[in-house]
Enzyme design. Structure first.
Site, PDB file in Angstrom:
ATOM      1  N   GLU A  68      93.300  83.465  85.095  1.00 43.10           N
ATOM      2  CA  GLU A  68      92.544  82.405  86.091  1.00 43.10           C
ATOM      3  C   GLU A  68      91.862  82.843  87.196  1.00 43.10           C
ATOM      4  OE1 GLU A  68      91.380  80.203  84.173  1.00 43.10           O
ATOM      5  OE2 GLU A  68      91.932  80.109  82.109  1.00 43.10           O
ATOM      6  N   TYR A 103      94.239  73.459  88.888  1.00 49.52           N
ATOM      7  CA  TYR A 103      93.434  73.738  87.802  1.00 49.52           C
ATOM      8  C   TYR A 103      94.279  75.539  87.698  1.00 49.52           C
ATOM      9  CZ  TYR A 103      90.271  77.334  85.092  1.00 49.52           C
ATOM     10  OH  TYR A 103      89.904  77.857  84.657  1.00 49.52           O
ATOM     11  N   ASP A 150      88.084  71.836  85.723  1.00 50.81           N
ATOM     12  CA  ASP A 150      86.880  72.495  86.418  1.00 50.81           C
ATOM     13  C   ASP A 150      85.689  72.272  85.961  1.00 50.81           C
ATOM     14  OD1 ASP A 150      86.019  73.510  83.792  1.00 50.81           O
ATOM     15  OD2 ASP A 150      86.317  75.880  84.837  1.00 50.81           O
TER      16      ASP A 150
END
Ligand code: SF4
Length: 349
Positions: free
Chosen positions: A40, A123, A141
């Site tokens: 990520e 996030y 996002d």
């Protein structure tokens, strides 16, 4: 149907679609907290195809949180070289040290605890908590906001943090747990990447939400999401010096601003004439023997643009204020940011 009911109705459609259509990406093979975290962070501002080889090399070099916590900074930067946004790599190491010291080497489970670690915001915390731990926590996002805006015909400005906060809270209310949570986070992001795409018409004919999506059903999907215009980027003019003594070039580590911790050729703000360039090199404690124009380059960051001109400068003596390295050493041992690659290439000519 209320917005909440519509969001709730979308969940099983998205998770079932993801189970059948999710792309087989390396970090999905074993979605451990460490793997999800590294992927990520790498995927922030970077395309999936570009991340895949970096992810493989990174995990070869640092297979566990503790390996990352103990790693050599220059090796870390070298492995990150070309991915950009280098603060991500520095924060990964800082967070790995904190995880090793405070959490016994295991990433915490809840988004609230995850957000205490450097470089982990809402996030990423949501992604790790839901994908790796099955927690009912969304990861919102741009892809997710686009899908939600179109599904609900929500005209909120997605550049406004308050709108993101509201969408996150609304999603949290209906978020499932366990494997459904993983599939919803992965699925809604993937839907935004490949079906409800950012540019061009959304591919509603292939979308599992087409039967309930207000944007599609009213023919207004492309009016969403609304985003207020961005501020223009700041333009910085810079002069880059390729100062050569024999086969060696002067480089230094950046200690502030963008690209902190990376290696660079000395540079100053502004576009200098060759006389001004010679003076600037004297101020660095070296006598220029010859000054020649080198290449120009432009690099675009998120909030700034560097417009660079360069000079190749020969000098007879090496100043101790710099590290001196030849082209091969620069290529092998020092992480030079992409912004300066054109200048690094000049040293090899
Ligand atoms: S139906 Fe169309 S507009 Fe609605 S979410 Fe799917 S792709 Fe996007």
């Amino acid at each position: 149907m209320t917005d909440t009911a519509l969001l709730e109705a979308a969940v099983p459609l998205i998770t079932a679609w993801y189970r059948d259509n999710g792309r087989p990406l390396p970090w999905r093979e074993d979605p451990s907290p460490y793997h999800v975290w590294i992927s990520e962070i790498m995927l922030q501002q970077t395309r999936i195809e570009a991340v895949i080889p970096y992810y493989a090399r990174f995990l070869d070099a640092f297979p566990t949180v503790r390996d990352l916590a103990d790693c050599d900074d220059d090796r870390l930067m070298k492995l990150w070289e070309g991915l950009g946004y280098y603060s991500r790599a520095r924060n990964l190491k800082k967070a790995a040290i904190a995880v090793a010291e405070n959490y016994g080497g295991e990433l915490p489970e809840t988004a609230a605890e995850l957000k205490k670690l450097p470089g982990i915001g809402d996030y990423t915390a949501g992604a790790i908590a839901s994908i790796a731990h099955g927690q009912p926590e969304p990861a919102v996002d741009g892809n997710v906001m686009r899908v939600v805006s179109r599904l609900l015909c929500d005209g909120g400005d997605i550049a406004d943090p308050a709108v993101k906060k509201r969408m996150t809270a609304d999603l949290r209310e209906i978020y499932p747990m366990g494997d459904e949570s993983r599939c919803l986070t992965e699925g809604i992001m993937e839907l935004g990447e490949v079906i409800c795409i950012p540019s061009g018409a959304p591919r509603c004919g292939s979308c599992p939400l087409s039967g309930i999506c207000r944007g599609h059903l009213t023919g207004t999907a492309e009016n969403y999401p609304f985003k207020s215009p961005k501020k223009p980027r700041k333009i910085e003019h810079r002069t880059v010096f390729l100062i050569r003594c024999g086969t060696k070039y002067a480089i230094r580590r950046r200690t502030e601003g963008l690209l902190i911790g990376m290696w660079e050729f000395p540079s100053v703000m502004g576009h200098l004439s060759s006389d001004e360039c010679a003076d600037a090199v004297r101020e660095m404690g070296m006598e220029p023997l010859a000054v020649e124009k080198s290449v120009t380059a432009k690099h675009i960051f998120t909030h700034a643009e560097w417009h660079m001109i360069g000079y190749a400068v020969d000098t007879a003596a090496q100043s101790r204020d710099f590290v001196w390295a030849d082209a091969g050493e620069i290529r092998e041992n020092y992480a030079i940011p992409t912004a300066l690659k054109k200048y690094a290439a000049e040293t090899a000519k």
